[in-house]
Structure formats: structure tokens, C-alpha cells
Design an enzyme around this catalytic site. Structure first.
Site, mmCIF file in Angstrom:
data_model
loop_
_atom_site.group_PDB
_atom_site.id
_atom_site.type_symbol
_atom_site.label_atom_id
_atom_site.label_comp_id
_atom_site.label_asym_id
_atom_site.label_seq_id
_atom_site.Cartn_x
_atom_site.Cartn_y
_atom_site.Cartn_z
ATOM 1 N N ARG A 266 -25.885 33.306 -51.790
ATOM 2 C CA ARG A 266 -26.749 34.421 -51.443
ATOM 3 C C ARG A 266 -26.131 35.691 -52.010
ATOM 4 O O ARG A 266 -25.091 36.137 -51.526
ATOM 5 C CB ARG A 266 -26.895 34.513 -49.918
ATOM 6 C CG ARG A 266 -27.307 35.879 -49.427
ATOM 7 C CD ARG A 266 -27.776 35.917 -48.000
ATOM 8 N NE ARG A 266 -26.793 35.625 -46.967
ATOM 9 C CZ ARG A 266 -25.804 36.422 -46.600
ATOM 10 N NH1 ARG A 266 -25.607 37.580 -47.200
ATOM 11 N NH2 ARG A 266 -24.978 36.072 -45.630
ATOM 12 N N HIS A 270 -27.740 39.234 -45.853
ATOM 13 C CA HIS A 270 -28.465 38.213 -45.092
ATOM 14 C C HIS A 270 -29.924 38.637 -44.914
ATOM 15 O O HIS A 270 -30.848 37.873 -45.165
ATOM 16 C CB HIS A 270 -27.804 38.005 -43.736
ATOM 17 C CG HIS A 270 -28.607 37.138 -42.819
ATOM 18 N ND1 HIS A 270 -28.779 35.800 -43.046
ATOM 19 C CD2 HIS A 270 -29.319 37.421 -41.695
ATOM 20 C CE1 HIS A 270 -29.554 35.289 -42.087
ATOM 21 N NE2 HIS A 270 -29.897 36.251 -41.272
ATOM 22 N N TYR A 279 -17.934 41.643 -44.583
ATOM 23 C CA TYR A 279 -17.328 40.310 -44.435
ATOM 24 C C TYR A 279 -17.045 39.578 -45.751
ATOM 25 O O TYR A 279 -16.510 38.488 -45.729
ATOM 26 C CB TYR A 279 -18.173 39.425 -43.519
ATOM 27 C CG TYR A 279 -19.649 39.313 -43.892
ATOM 28 C CD1 TYR A 279 -20.065 38.430 -44.879
ATOM 29 C CD2 TYR A 279 -20.612 40.089 -43.259
ATOM 30 C CE1 TYR A 279 -21.407 38.317 -45.224
ATOM 31 C CE2 TYR A 279 -21.968 39.982 -43.588
ATOM 32 C CZ TYR A 279 -22.358 39.098 -44.564
ATOM 33 O OH TYR A 279 -23.674 38.984 -44.902
HETATM 34 C C1 LIG Z 1 -31.143 29.048 -32.953
HETATM 35 C C2 LIG Z 1 -30.768 30.275 -33.715
HETATM 36 N N1 LIG Z 1 -29.565 30.824 -33.521
HETATM 37 C C3 LIG Z 1 -29.201 31.945 -34.159
HETATM 38 C C4 LIG Z 1 -30.049 32.561 -35.026
HETATM 39 C C5 LIG Z 1 -29.644 33.869 -35.724
HETATM 40 N N2 LIG Z 1 -29.474 33.636 -37.161
HETATM 41 C C6 LIG Z 1 -30.455 33.896 -38.037
HETATM 42 S S1 LIG Z 1 -30.045 33.443 -39.592
HETATM 43 C C7 LIG Z 1 -28.523 32.913 -39.118
HETATM 44 C C8 LIG Z 1 -27.598 32.311 -40.127
HETATM 45 C C9 LIG Z 1 -28.217 31.134 -40.805
HETATM 46 O O1 LIG Z 1 -27.366 30.654 -41.785
HETATM 47 P P1 LIG Z 1 -27.793 29.494 -42.758
HETATM 48 O O2 LIG Z 1 -28.282 28.327 -41.976
HETATM 49 O O3 LIG Z 1 -26.657 29.240 -43.665
HETATM 50 O O4 LIG Z 1 -29.051 30.048 -43.564
HETATM 51 P P2 LIG Z 1 -29.097 31.299 -44.558
HETATM 52 O O5 LIG Z 1 -29.450 32.500 -43.753
HETATM 53 O O6 LIG Z 1 -27.780 31.409 -45.222
HETATM 54 O O7 LIG Z 1 -30.200 30.999 -45.526
HETATM 55 C C10 LIG Z 1 -28.342 33.111 -37.748
HETATM 56 C C11 LIG Z 1 -27.118 32.795 -37.005
HETATM 57 C C12 LIG Z 1 -31.313 31.965 -35.195
HETATM 58 N N3 LIG Z 1 -32.220 32.498 -36.012
HETATM 59 N N4 LIG Z 1 -31.642 30.822 -34.536
#
Ligand SMILES: Cc1ncc(C[n+]2csc(CCOP(=O)(O)OP(=O)(O)O)c2C)c(N)n1
Ligand SMILES: Cc1ncc(C[n+]2csc(CCOP(=O)(O)OP(=O)(O)O)c2C)c(N)n1
Ligand SMILES: [Mg+2]
Ligand SMILES: [Mg+2]
Lengths: 382, 336, 336, 382
Positions: A266, A270, A279
């Protein structure tokens, strides 16, 4: 894997071997296993994949700009993940069904979702941007990992119906820690569900490095659940296409699920609300910029004799057109009708909600239109 | 006294707790290096180290479940749930384990776990980021549930929650994180009002208005507006939702005879139902009218552009006040 | 008409649904080969095959989550949760997905999922096997919640739930599984009362007694006992908990002026709170006394040898009746 | 693993290779990797392990009888799993902490829990039988898999405190499908938690064969989560002891978690409420009876020159004594005080519950003691 393969944060510094058909500098790698799966991808088709990627990157930039200008509430950029998304989505058939997270804008693009429909949700005007059955793509999922189970159930159903339709679940590296994703692997294996688990390991889950979620390459998770795991260069659109085709073919032949880890990055924050400088480091970013998914395809096409400049110009022109259309469409999007807040809670009449709707209509009727328009969120409907 | 935002007041409270008791550990997604998506834990990892302020893998059941194990070991875990809508994957561990283990172990195993939940809407967020799940937990025996509404309370209540030997669901009004107020960083818990105690914010004779969390400010504004209209409202910030401190509410309703309850959560089975039922039981003969609930609709949280048509606001609260007073209101002439 | 137990009436209803619509699939732990731990699905796998009656891996989130995917594909999944206390691992999928997807998809994706939950206590079971979690779901917008109390209703209501395009939490009173009653196996759904409609079981003039599930029988017994005492009780079986069919309750309370609500779940934030608050809103001027709630205590479900001190029974309901009538009762002389 | 390794139900017919030190017929298998870990287990110690197993089997039989006689509400028999439980529990140190499911009666026995305490819960007189801190064993867990996370959290804490205490989580084959167990593997690996995941694969989760949960041997699940997986003959007490010691040693040295799959069999019903003839066959049962964990140890001891008859007699005598003591203790167990239903909900005073307790005390006070005792459950307190 020895500990020295990781840096202090646990980040994988020397990735496990993975499928790669075009190197970052645009050389074609011969691969007897995967080449047969992309034999039909001639320079023309590859140029189209290139154009796809240029367009979605532009769409992404435009959306970020729209957010900065207050036209969207939030935007989760896909920059850097174009190849992973375009390559996998272009492997799908129209009747396959997509279950995505919130970042699969390029997949939506491939599924012919209108960019303005896509953005309407982030503008906050609609709960969802499109009818899933018109694009065979579910409404995006924010609850991390939940859609992996939906894809599995959908695939179970497709199999029970005797079709050779497949489902694909998109999720991130962070999602692999959620129970839902692991349970999806269990169910999919148990029922030989024709589903592809497509994990975009973009190295980060907001501020958390993938090493916090797993000390193993994520693709290795698959074997213990009884399915093949493929680790693919997620910034190589051709390799991603090949890997996804292999997985889909298995699915259609009744051999069950496959787990694909697309190793990517990415490049942006985020979401537009995030500040990644808190970070991660500039050198890390620089390293990944050199593995850009778009540049390498252009380099390869150029080396193959294609008019790269012309291609680039055309692609950019198309991208700019899409961006301009998007901006025009989204900024003129009307706000939803107040009373629509009650629509579609239930599919059938519901005495309680119908009464509540009626009461709220009476409440709104107390205000005249002029004062109604003037009020802010805290001030209320008056 | 210092002027602090609610978020910073919580940060200071957490720092206090970490410094006071080495068994206190903070756990959550993105709470360490990033300092939390709302920066409530900002700087704490740097100050106390990665074993006291722990970035966890992305799993809410994992977070709560390992917190249970840590509590078994004598720790006092403080778990951050990133947004209200993400607490449900951890629901089983909360309801079946955290809430029940003291009972199930006949009092031998303490569960001094604090679960911090930024809650509520009004920030124009995406789906699942604006929920008000407090009633689920208030209906769960074995848990304590509190909600803070201002910086001073936030600072004290988070320390009290962590110090409590019972598990506490700690709801933080996310749209008030940036509201400033006076905080006494040296306040001793011994002198502070217990977190279980409700707080009467304005005195009034005509209507008792009960709420908690983000709507406390809205209720105060409503009281101010109503005063201009000659209606005197007593605003009570419940602070604790389980158990509820009914004494000041009862005393107030005995004087006013009229009760309005406001919350963002849906009406069906929300906190308003419990409060209306309990106050009717306790003050029946003092009531001049049925208690009125001003709540979010019973709908999934709507898209951002519609949230102002979902959330109770000043006008809807005043309409509820009109209703309880029998003055012209949106339901005038509608048979109940 | 046939004499069937409640469990067998459900079995017949499920068979009906499976035969009527090939998109109906049953899923659950041990529901196939074993026929379910309560034998509610007995024989159905043999009759309809392993793709219609599906033994699933041991995971409630997995069960509900794959049911969501099947619903996306046009199926009508009927999921069995083995016991009430095991529904919580599936809570996120129920609350964030099943309940919200019709709204989130702007009405394009239907979620005709039925989630069957044997619920309640009184069978001397181990921990987590006697819970009454219905209020959690009644507080969740997007779900319908029903509870059957007798074989005839069980048979019709399960078919109606499966036929509904909305998701339904279907609560089965497990301690009444073996109670027999007349069932019309050929009844057409078109003629049957909708599952959302409450049913008035006994006419009475003094007190309205509202309940659902296993306590319906207890309430009837209470009415009989009270009649001997000269008190005339109108017993209403709610059947639907979300939405609640208030019309017959309102009509009754307008006559009796007195309402007692009974349920096994804890009092704080239970269904009784919602019913008391709503009826107070709708019938305030007709009420002679505050509605009385007779409920389980707000405790984790106790060990089997203590459950009779937790569950409302005939005597506790009668004490509630005495309370609402202002006759001598357990709280006489206690300040409210 | 090829599909032919499984029968029609998906049951594993030709198990993957696993650690075995004593064969079903009592021969000692030489094993350079595992032998060093049980060098101290001489014939005397092995005889004690044998006695343990005989006693817990007797305890189990007695409990089943007590249930049939109406003295217990329910009982989940351990028959067949004695070696898996005794072997692993005897590998633990006193300061290690056990998180078990509902079937680990032999583990409780090793942790010095009084049998009557153990049974009190199944009699329904108490919410839990013992103080976890007196035995370093948590209250048993009925929510499938939940305890795996508790063990992980406990272990994280033990590590952060700088001790070399370990935790062990017991769960079944069915539990591996629950999100909690998989999340526990994620957390344990991420934090190098000193925890042993001890999975008793007894082939069945009530009526569901393990093949429905997984098409891979469960031990293979470990690698993808970044930890070693050991597959051990769960009916071989010596092999189980060795495997568990290896895992505990890793944990103590800070090398993190280990997953052990102990391949065993539930000889009895799931619980006394279950009828296994509805879902499994007599031949299958017969096959597993031949792999009995107790008989093989006796055979080996006898072949090694131990007075087997004497040992057997002594063990049986001890077992009968334990059973008799248990029966005497459990059948005289007093019912709990009515008002104790309110005890321990909270650790601190709670205004709501205190009021409710007061109200219920007033309610009870309305009845005189005589009529109170006479009533049944439906009749109520009167
Ligand atoms: C159940 C849940 N817990 C926490 C979140 C908050 N949250 C949104 S995105 C994220 C990180 C997701 O990381 P990843 O699975 O690697 O996907 P990326 O964003 O990198 O595409 C978090 C912790 C959420 N959306 N749903
Ligand atoms: C969350 C949850 N779901 C369902 C159940 C019901 N249940 C009790 S035991 C059991 C099977 C467990 O199988 P396994 O994990 O193999 O352990 P075993 O009983 O064989 O020791 C099930 C489904 C439960 N106790 N908890
Ligand atoms: Mg990621
Ligand atoms: Mg098992």
C-alpha cells in the site's frame, strides 16, 4: 524461514520465493508452470491490462483529491495494488461472484461498476453504490474478514446447484488474524467450495506490519487447512492473472478452494484519515516504489516493440476522462431524501418501523422547507 | 487544573493507571506505534514499552480472550476496540467469559478488564463506525457499563474503571473527543465521585432529562433553549448504565413528574426502555405523563448524509420535552 | 389433526419447507446424521440428502457467515444453533451482516435466513445451556424475533419464518420440546395467523399477563390458580418479540389497567423493559399501577440446583400479580 | 495425503505417521528424537502412569454410573483418552497453568483436584469445583475453543513477567474449526507465548467425524501459523509425555508455542445424553479398543519383568477406593443455599443486584421452611 529474514518490526525482508512473470524492470521470466495459463495474453491484451491499471490509479488519485476537497467523507486508496486487483479480477468470468473489502476499487472497475456509484458510499449519500446482482459483486465489506465466509457460502451454493461458477474473496494481510477468515478456510475445504481466497498482503494493517499478524508467509496458512497456497508477486499483473486462473480452474473442476497471497504494498495512507509517516519509513516506501506494478508492464511492452509513448498517452487520456466524468458525477450527486433513512430495513412490512417512520414524517412536517435546509448536523432538522 | 480535550484526558488517565500499577497493560489494534486511530494512547508505548502498551493482531475475540488469560494471571488489561461496530467479533468472549468468570469461579478469579469503546455517531463516518451497542452490555449480568461525557469525568472514570475488580465496558463519546474542559491531573480517586454515580448537571422543576455520552452536551443545550421558553429542565448525566444510579433520577422525577430519556441507540430494547420501566416502577404515583424516549430510529446506522435524520438532536429532544409536557408536538393529535 | 410434540411439530414444519422450496437448506452442528441433539431435524437428512440438511464444521460464525453467502446466492438457509449459549460466537455475523445487509444493499440483497435457537432453562443443564438471549436480537434493527410456545404454533411459525424474506431469530422453548398438542399438518400458511401476531390465550378483566416461550404454560397455570382466588387474568402469548404486536396488549391493558410481564431472561434491559415502557407510553392514562416485571435475576445462569431460584415460576408470577393489584406481596411495605 | 486415505465419511483411515514409543501390543519403539525426553521414566514411573490411568478410568465409570442413577445431571466420559490426558498432564510443572475443556477429568486428577469437587459441577451444586489458583487449573470450559485464547493470554503474561511458567490449552478436534482456536494460534505465535496447544483428536465432535472439520491431519495446521506441530499417538502415554515435554521445553526457552495433535478415540458417548450408535459403527469401535492406552502399558511392563498381576490388583484396589470415596462424597453433597444464587456475580458491591437480592430474600421469606422444601422446579419456591 530464519529470524534474520525479518527486520526489527518483524517485516519480511527477504520474501519467500513467489510466482513472478515480469520483473520490476520489465523482463519476462520464463515459468513452465505458469506460462501456459497466460498464453492468450498477447501484447494487445497486456496493453489493455496496462490501461486498466493507469485508469484505476487515476481514479484513485481523483478520489483522494475529492476527499481532500471535502467532497468525500473518507477514501481508502488502492495505490500500489493495481496489479493485484486488475490481474485477479480480469481472471474472473462474468458469472463468478466477488466478495471484496473496502479497497477493491479496481475490482469494481473491472466489474463495470460506475466510479460515481463506487464513490457515493464514501460521499455518504448511499449505503451501497450498486446492485450486487448487476455486477456479480457484493457490497463492499468493512468488518474485517467477514466476507470470506460469505464467499464460501456463495460458492457452496453454486456447487450444490451444479454450476461451475466460482466465488472470490478479497481481504488483506491483517484479516488473516480474524476468526472469520480461518473459519472460511475450514468450511471451504470441508465442502470443496469453489472459492478463491485472494489475500492482498500489502504489508500493513493500518499501522501494524504483517509480521505482527504472522511469522510465516501467509500463503503457507493454506496447507494446514487442506488447500493449495500460492504466493505470487502481487505487483506483477501477469503473474496474478495466471495464479488466479489456476485457482479458478481448480474451483470449476470441483477440486475446491485455493488460497492466493499476492505480495504487494500500500503506497498511500490506510485511508485519507491516516498518517503513515507515524509508523513507516521513507526507505521502505522507496524500495516498493521501485517495484511499481504499472511501470514494469510499460517497460516490458516497450522492450517488446510496442509504441510505449502512444500507449501511455492514450491511457492517460482515458484516465483523465474517467476522472473528469467521476468528478462531474459525484459533485452533483443529490443528497438522499430524509425519509429514505427508513427504506430497506426490512423486506416486508414491519409494524414497529412503519409506526416509527410515520412519527418521524410527522416530526419533519413541523418544519417548513426553508428553515429545514439551513440547519447543520448539531442544530438538527429544524 | 489543566485544559484538556476529552481524548487527552483519557490519555492522561491511562498514563496514571500505567504508572500506578505495573499489572495494567493496554492492548489493541494500532494503539502502540500509532497511538490509536483517535490518538487516545498517544505516546504511551514510547513511555511504558511494548509489553505495557501492546499492538495486537487484528482480532477482537483474540484481544478479549487473551485479556481473560492475562486477568487469570493477575493483570488488569485495558482493551481498546477501535470503533463500536467492531466489538461484535469479541462478543462471545465478553458475554460468555469476561462477564461470567467471576461467578463461574465462585469469586476466585477476578476479571478486572476494561474494554474501551469509542461509540456513537455524528462524525460522518463510514458503515459500522457510528454504533451505540451499550444496551447489549447493560443487559449482560456480570458487566459494569459506563459512559463518560466530558474531560474531567473521562480522566477519573477511566482510572476508576481500571481500578475496579469487575469488568467494565467503558464507552467514550467519539464525537466529543476534541471537546476541551478543565481536568485535575492530580485528583485522587479517593475523593472523586464513584464511576457508578449519576451527575445532575442543571437543576430544573418541569422536566427531568436523562442521557449519557455525547448527548449530554446536546441535552444541556436543550435545557438552555427550553429555559428561554420558560421550561425548566433538570439534566442528569447517567455516567453509569449498569448499574444505573436511580436515586437522583427518582428524586428529580418526584419533583418534576415528567421524564425524557435521550440516546443515540435504537429505541426497541434500548437503555431508554430500562430507564422508563424502572422509573415508572419506582415513581408511578408521581408521574404526570408517560416517560418519553427520544432515540435513534430502529434502523441500521444510515449513510453519513442521513445521520442527522437518525440521531436525536436539540430539536428532537425539545419535541420530546413538549410531548411529556403535553404541549403542541409532532405527535399532537396522534392516538398513542 | 395429529398429536405431536413441539419438537416433532417443528420437524414436520421443516420437512414441509424443505419439500416446498428447493432453495431451503438446513445447516448446523449434528443436525444431519444425528438429527440434532434435540432430534428436531431427525430423519431429514435421510429424506432430503446431505446438500439440503448439512452437518457443518463446529463454528457458529462459520455457520451464519456461510448462510449469508448462500442467501446472496438465492438460498433460504435455516441454521440451527445447538444451544442458546452458543450463539455468541456468531453474534457479529448476525448483527453486522444478517441484520444489516438488506439495508446496506438498498434492498437488492435479501437475507431470508432463519436462525433456530433452543432457549431457556429448567432442564437441569450445564453452564451455557439455559440462556435467554432474545433481547439482544430484539434490540437489533433488521432482525425479526419470534418465540413459539406450543406445537401448533411451532409448526406454522417455523414455516412462516422460513418463508419470510427477512431474517428471523426463531426461539424454541427447549423445556417444552416434549409437550404434546394438536397440529394440523395440512394447514395452509395463507389461512394461518401471521407469525408477527400475538395471541390472547385466556380472557381476563383484572390483570394482563404477557409472556412468551416456555413461560406461556406457566402463565396459563398462574391464571388458573388466580381464578380460584377470584382474580381474572388475561394471558397473552406475544409470539413475536420484534416487532411486538401491541394491539391486543394495549386493548387488554385499557380494560385491566394492570400489566405483568414475565420472562426468564434477566430484568435489566430485558424484553420486559421494552414492553413496560411501550405500554406505559401507549396506555398511560389507563394504568392503575406501574407494570410489573417478573424475570430471571440479573445473574449468569446459575448451577442446575439453583435454577428454580432463578427462573420465574407460578408463585413468582402470582406474587407479581399481587404486586400489580396492590394486594399483600413480597415487596409490601418496601419503598419502591 | 490422497483422498483414498479416508473412508466415505472423510474419516482418516490411514493415519499420518506419528510419534509412538509403545505399540498397541506393548512393544517399545526406539526413537532417537523422543527417547531422550523420557529417559527418566523407568519402570516404576511408568507403573505410576499406569495406575493413574486405571484410577481415572474407574473414576469415569463411577461418574457415568452416578449419572445413570440420577446423582449427576450429565457426564462427559473420558474413556479412551486416559493416555493423552495423563501423559500430557504429568509433563507439566506445578506452576504451569492448565486451561481445559469439559472432558479433562484425568488432567484434573493429576492437578490434585478432588474427584467430588470435579463432579459437583455435573451434579449442579456449584458453578465450579475448585479454586483455580489452588491447582493452577482454570475452571473447565464449555464454549468450544474459548480457553485456547485464555491460555495464550496467560502465557503472554507469564512471559512478560520474566518467568519460565508455561500454559497448556486442551481442546478437541472439533474445536479447531472455531475462530477462537485459530486466533489463539495467531496471538501465541505473534507474542512467542509459552503455551502448548494440546488437541485431543478423538475422531469425533459429538456426531461429526474429524474429516468434516479438516481434510488434513490437524497437526499440520501449526506450520502455517508459525509454530511446530507434533502428531503423537494419543493412546501412548510415554509418547504423549515426550511430546509435551518437548513443547514445554520450547516454551520455557522462549521459543514460543507448539501445537500437539494427540490421535486418540472417545470410546464412550459424547456425554451420557448421547447415543453414539446413531452415527458410528461397531467395527470402528472394535478397532480402537485394540489400541487401548492402558492395556499396552501393562503389556510392556509385563514384558519388562514387572509383576503385572500385582500391579493390576493394586491399581484396581486404589481405583475402587477412589470410586467409593467419590460416591460417598458426591451423594452427600448438600444443595447450595437459595440466596447463594446471587453470590459472586460481581467482585464489588452492585446497587442493582444488591436490591434484587434484597427483593428475592423478601420473597423467600414469605414461605415457611416446610413448604419450601417440598416444591419441585415447576412448582417454584413455595
Ligand atoms: C472487525 C474489524 N476490526 C477492526 C477494524 C478496523 N480496521 C479497518 S481496516 C483495518 C486494517 C486492515 O488491514 P488489512 O486486512 O491488511 O487490509 P488493508 O487495509 O491493508 O487493505 C482495521 C484494523 C475493522 N474494520 N473491522
Ligand atoms: C461454541 C459452542 N458450540 C457448540 C457447542 C456444543 N458442543 C459441545 S461439545 C461439542 C463437540 C466438541 O467436539 P471436540 O472439540 O472434538 O471435543 P470432544 O467433545 O470430542 O472432546 C459441541 C458441538 C459448544 N459447547 N460450544
Ligand atoms: Mg494490509
Ligand atoms: Mg472430539
Amino acid at each position: 524461514m530464519t529470524p534474520s529474514d525479518r527486520d526489527a518490526t518483524g517485516l519480511l525482508t527477504r520474501p519467500d520465493p513467489f510466482v513472478q512473470l515480469i520483473t520490476p524492470t520489465g523482463e519476462r521470466v520464463r515459468d513452465d508452470v505458469h506460462d501456459p495459463w497466460v498464453r492468450d495474453i498477447d501484447l494487445d491484451v497486456l496493453a489493455r491490462l496496462y490501461r486498466d491499471m493507469v485508469v484505476v490509479r487515476r481514479l484513485d488519485t481523483e478520489a483522494t483529491a475529492l476527499q481532500r476537497q471535502g467532497e468525500l467523507g473518507l477514501w481508502p486508496p488502492l495505490a500500489g495494488q493495481e496489479a493485484a486487483q486488475i490481474g485477479s479480477a480480469r481472471a474472473l468470468r462474468g458469472d463468478d461472484f466477488v466478495f471484496s473489502s473496502y479497497r477493491e476499487h479496481a475490482v469494481a472497475w473491472v466489474r463495470d461498476v460506475q466510479p460515481a456509484e463506487l464513490l457515493s458510499v464514501w460521499r455518504g449519500t448511499a449505503a451501497s453504490g450498486w446492485n450486487p446482482y448487476e455486477h456479480n459483486m457484493a457490497v463492499p465489506q468493512i468488518i474485517i474478514g467477514a466476507q470470506a465466509l460469505h464467499a464460501t457460502g456463495y460458492a457452496m451454493g453454486a456447487r450444490w446447484e451444479g454450476t461451475d461458477t466460482a466465488a472470490i474473496a478479497y481481504f488483506g494481510d491483517g484479516a488473516t488474524s480474524e476468526g472469520d477468515v480461518n473459519e472460511a478456510l475450514v468450511f471451504a475445504a470441508s465442502f470443496d467450495a469453489p472459492v478463491v481466497f485472494f489475500c492482498q498482503n500489502n504489508q500493513w494493517a493500518i499501522s501494524e506490519p504483517v509480521g505482527l499478524q504472522s511469522k510465516q508467509p501467509l500463503a503457507r496458512r493454506a496447507d494446514g487447512f487442506g488447500m493449495p497456497g500460492i504466493r505470487v508477486d502481487g505487483n506483477d499483473v501477469l503473474a496474478v492473472l495466471a495464479a488466479t486462473r489456476i485457482a479458478l480452474d481448480r474451483a470449476r473442476r470441483g477440486e475446491g478452494p485455493t488460497f492466493i497471497e499476492a505480495v504487494t504494498y500500500r503506497i498511500g495512507p490506510h485511508t485519507t484519515a491516516d498518517d503513515p509517516t507515524r509508523y513507516r519509513t521513507e526507505p521502505e516506501l522507496a524500495e516498493w516504489r521501485e517495484r511499481d506494478p504499472i511501470a514494469r508492464v510499460l517497460a516490458f511492452l516497450e522492450a517488446s516493440g510496442v509504441d510505449a509513448e502512444g500507449l501511455q498517452r492514450d491511457a492517460q487520456a482515458e484516465a483523465d476522462r474517467v476522472a473528469a466524468d467521476l468528478r462531474a458525477a459525484i459533485t452533483t450527486l443529490a443528497d438522499p431524501e430524509p425519509m429514505s433513512v427508513f427504506d430497506h430495513v426490512y423486506a416486508e412490512p414491519n409494524s414497529h418501523l412503519d409506526r416509527q417512520r410515520d412519527h418521524y414524517a410527522r416530526y419533519l412536517a413541523m418544519f417548513d422547507d426553508a428553515s429545514h435546509e439551513a440547519s447543520g448536523s448539531e442544530g438538527g432538522a429544524r | 487544573m489543566t485544559q484538556l480535550t476529552l481524548a487527552k484526558a483519557l490519555n492522561a488517565g491511562l498514563r496514571h493507571a500505567l504508572a500506578d500499577d505495573e499489572k495494567v497493560v493496554l492492548m489493541g489494534e494500532d494503539i502502540g506505534t500509532l497511538g490509536g486511530v483517535f490518538r487516545v494512547t498517544d505516546g504511551l508505548k514510547a513511555e511504558f514499552g511494548a509489553h505495557r502498551v501492546v499492538d495486537s493482531p487484528l482480532s477482537e475475540a483474540g484481544l478479549i480472550g487473551t485479556a481473560v488469560g492475562l486477568a487469570y494471571r493477575g493483570f488488569r488489561p485495558v482493551v481498546e476496540i477501535q470503533f463500536d461496530g467492531f466489538i461484535y467479533p469479541g462478543f462471545d468472549q465478553i458475554v460468555a467469559q469476561v462477564a461470567k468468570l467471576h461467578y463461574r469461579s465462585r469469586g476466585t478469579v477476578k476479571m478486572p478488564i476494561t474494554i474501551r469503546v469509542p461509540f456513537g455517531g455524528g462524525i460522518g463516518a463510514a458503515e459500522h463506525h457510528s454504533e451505540s451497542p451499550e444496551a447489549y452490555f447493560a443487559h449482560t449480568a456480570g458487566l459494569r457499563v459506563v459512559a463518560c461525557s466530558n474531560p474531567a469525568d473521562a480522566h477519573l472514570m477511566i482510572r476508576q474503571a481500571i481500578a475496579s475488580d469487575d469488568p467494565v465496558l467503558f464507552f467514550e463519546p467519539k464525537r466529543r473527543y476534541h471537546v476541551k474542559g478543565e481536568v485535575d491531573l492530580d485528583a485522587s480517586l479517593a475523593d472523586a465521585p464513584p464511576m457508578g454515580v449519576a451527575s445532575t448537571l442543571t437543576r430544573g422543576d418541569d422536566v427531568t432529562l436523562v442521557t449519557y455520552g455525547a448527548l449530554v452536551q446536546t441535552a444541556r443545550d436543550a435545557a438552555t433553549a427550553a429555559a428561554e421558553d420558560g421550561v425548566s429542565i433538570e439534566v442528569i448525566d447517567l455516567r453509569s448504565l449498569a448499574p444505573i444510579d436511580y436515586a437522583p433520577v427518582e428524586a428529580s422525577v418526584r419533583r418534576t413528574g415528567r421524564l425524557v430519556i435521550a440516546h443515540e441507540a435504537g429505541q426497541q430494547g434500548g437503555m431508554g426502555a430500562e430507564i422508563a420501566a424502572s422509573i415508572t416502577e419506582r415513581c408511578f404515583e408521581f408521574l404526570e405523563a408517560a416517560p418519553v424516549r427520544v432515540t435513534g430510529h430502529d434502523i441500521p446506522y444510515p449513510p453519513a448524509k442521513l445521520e442527522r435524520h437518525h440521531l436525536p438532536d436539540l430539536d428532537r429532544i425539545l419535541d420530546g420535552v413538549d410531548r411529556v409536557l403535553g404541549r403542541p408536538n409532532s405527535l399532537s393529535g396522534v392516538e398513542a
